[in-house]
Design a protein around this motif. Structure first.
Motif, mmCIF file in Angstrom:
data_model
loop_
_atom_site.group_PDB
_atom_site.id
_atom_site.type_symbol
_atom_site.label_atom_id
_atom_site.label_comp_id
_atom_site.label_asym_id
_atom_site.label_seq_id
_atom_site.Cartn_x
_atom_site.Cartn_y
_atom_site.Cartn_z
ATOM 1 N N THR A 43 26.368 63.361 -27.260
ATOM 2 C CA THR A 43 24.951 63.056 -27.378
ATOM 3 C C THR A 43 24.228 64.278 -27.927
ATOM 4 O OG1 THR A 43 25.094 61.508 -25.530
ATOM 5 C CG2 THR A 43 22.902 62.338 -26.096
ATOM 6 N N VAL A 44 23.468 64.078 -29.000
ATOM 7 C CA VAL A 44 22.747 65.167 -29.655
ATOM 8 C C VAL A 44 21.261 64.813 -29.686
ATOM 9 C CG1 VAL A 44 22.488 66.496 -31.792
ATOM 10 C CG2 VAL A 44 24.761 65.704 -31.077
ATOM 11 N N ALA A 45 20.438 65.696 -29.106
ATOM 12 C CA ALA A 45 18.984 65.487 -29.132
ATOM 13 C C ALA A 45 18.484 65.705 -30.551
ATOM 14 C CB ALA A 45 18.306 66.446 -28.169
ATOM 15 N N GLU A 46 17.674 64.749 -31.037
ATOM 16 C CA GLU A 46 17.132 64.850 -32.394
ATOM 17 C C GLU A 46 15.676 65.281 -32.397
ATOM 18 O OE1 GLU A 46 17.795 61.035 -34.260
ATOM 19 O OE2 GLU A 46 19.762 61.687 -34.960
ATOM 20 N N GLY A 47 14.993 65.165 -31.277
ATOM 21 C CA GLY A 47 13.572 65.486 -31.209
ATOM 22 C C GLY A 47 12.880 64.478 -30.329
ATOM 23 N N ILE A 62 21.826 55.187 -31.569
ATOM 24 C CA ILE A 62 20.557 55.849 -31.271
ATOM 25 C C ILE A 62 19.978 55.323 -29.958
ATOM 26 C CG2 ILE A 62 18.227 56.339 -32.115
ATOM 27 C CD1 ILE A 62 20.540 57.576 -33.791
ATOM 28 N N VAL A 63 19.454 56.239 -29.161
ATOM 29 C CA VAL A 63 18.736 55.919 -27.930
ATOM 30 C C VAL A 63 17.408 56.664 -27.985
ATOM 31 C CG1 VAL A 63 18.766 56.096 -25.411
ATOM 32 C CG2 VAL A 63 20.878 55.551 -26.631
ATOM 33 N N ASP A 64 16.340 55.990 -27.631
ATOM 34 C CA ASP A 64 15.006 56.569 -27.683
ATOM 35 C C ASP A 64 14.230 56.064 -26.464
ATOM 36 O OD1 ASP A 64 12.708 57.864 -28.603
ATOM 37 O OD2 ASP A 64 12.517 56.686 -30.424
#
Length: 180
Positions: A43-47, A62-64
């Motif tokens: 899992t990589v945080a994108e912002g 994608i998870v938001d």
């Protein structure tokens, strides 16, 4: 019916399952009942609260979060994704077990909903004593199979719930280690 059609089972909106392949998986499981497979995800945080989850060599999942939880609403939130995982796991089990029984599935839909208290805001809000996470999850299965009674489908649903890896993750304690 052609030879190819006999190897696959299912009509309607569902893509067919290779029955021979399914039977091979069943026999492999019976021959090696203690095999454990380790699944991986990065899992990589994108912002903000949007994250890309890398699984095998697939495109990122994608998870938001929705705007009410300060996200951009570009994808399911983590709790919604867990409901999707549960629904998909149950659907896979229902589909596979129906094919194994020789049933033709004309319709398979699951509706899921879950109740959770989000006032703790990930441990930064109201941290008074309360359950964290889902307290109740409801799944409604709408499955139609040619010549199969509601009672038989109800029995299949109970069987699949018992053997679903994700359903079992929801219903029993799991050893979880989180470290930096």
């Amino acid at each position: 019916m052609t030879a190819v059609a006999q190897k696959t089972v299912l009509t309607g909106c569902l893509a067919p399952i290779d029955r021979n392949g399914l039977e091979q998986l069943i026999e492999s499981g019976k021959a090696n009942p203690k095999v454990i497979k380790t699944l991986k995800c990065k899992t990589v945080a994108e912002g903000k609260f949007r994250h890309a989850n890398y699984i095998r060599n697939l495109a990122p999942y994608i998870v938001d979060e929705p705007p009410g939880l300060l996200g951009d609403d570009t994808a399911p939130n983590p709790s919604e994704a867990s409901l999707a995982a549960l629904g998909s796991c149950l659907a896979v089990g229902l589909h596979a077990n129906a094919v194994h029984r020789g049933w033709t599935v004309n319709k398979l839909e699951l509706e899921l909903e879950g109740d959770l208290n989000i006032t703790a805001v990930w441990g930064t809000g109201d941290t008074s004593e309360k359950p964290v996470g889902f307290t109740d999850v409801r799944v409604k299965v709408d499955m139609e199979c040619e010549g199969v009674s509601k009672e038989e489908i109800d029995q299949l649903v109970a069987h699949v719930k018992k053997w679903s890896p994700v359903a079992n993750t929801f219903t029993r304690p799991v050893n979880l280690e989180v470290s930096a």
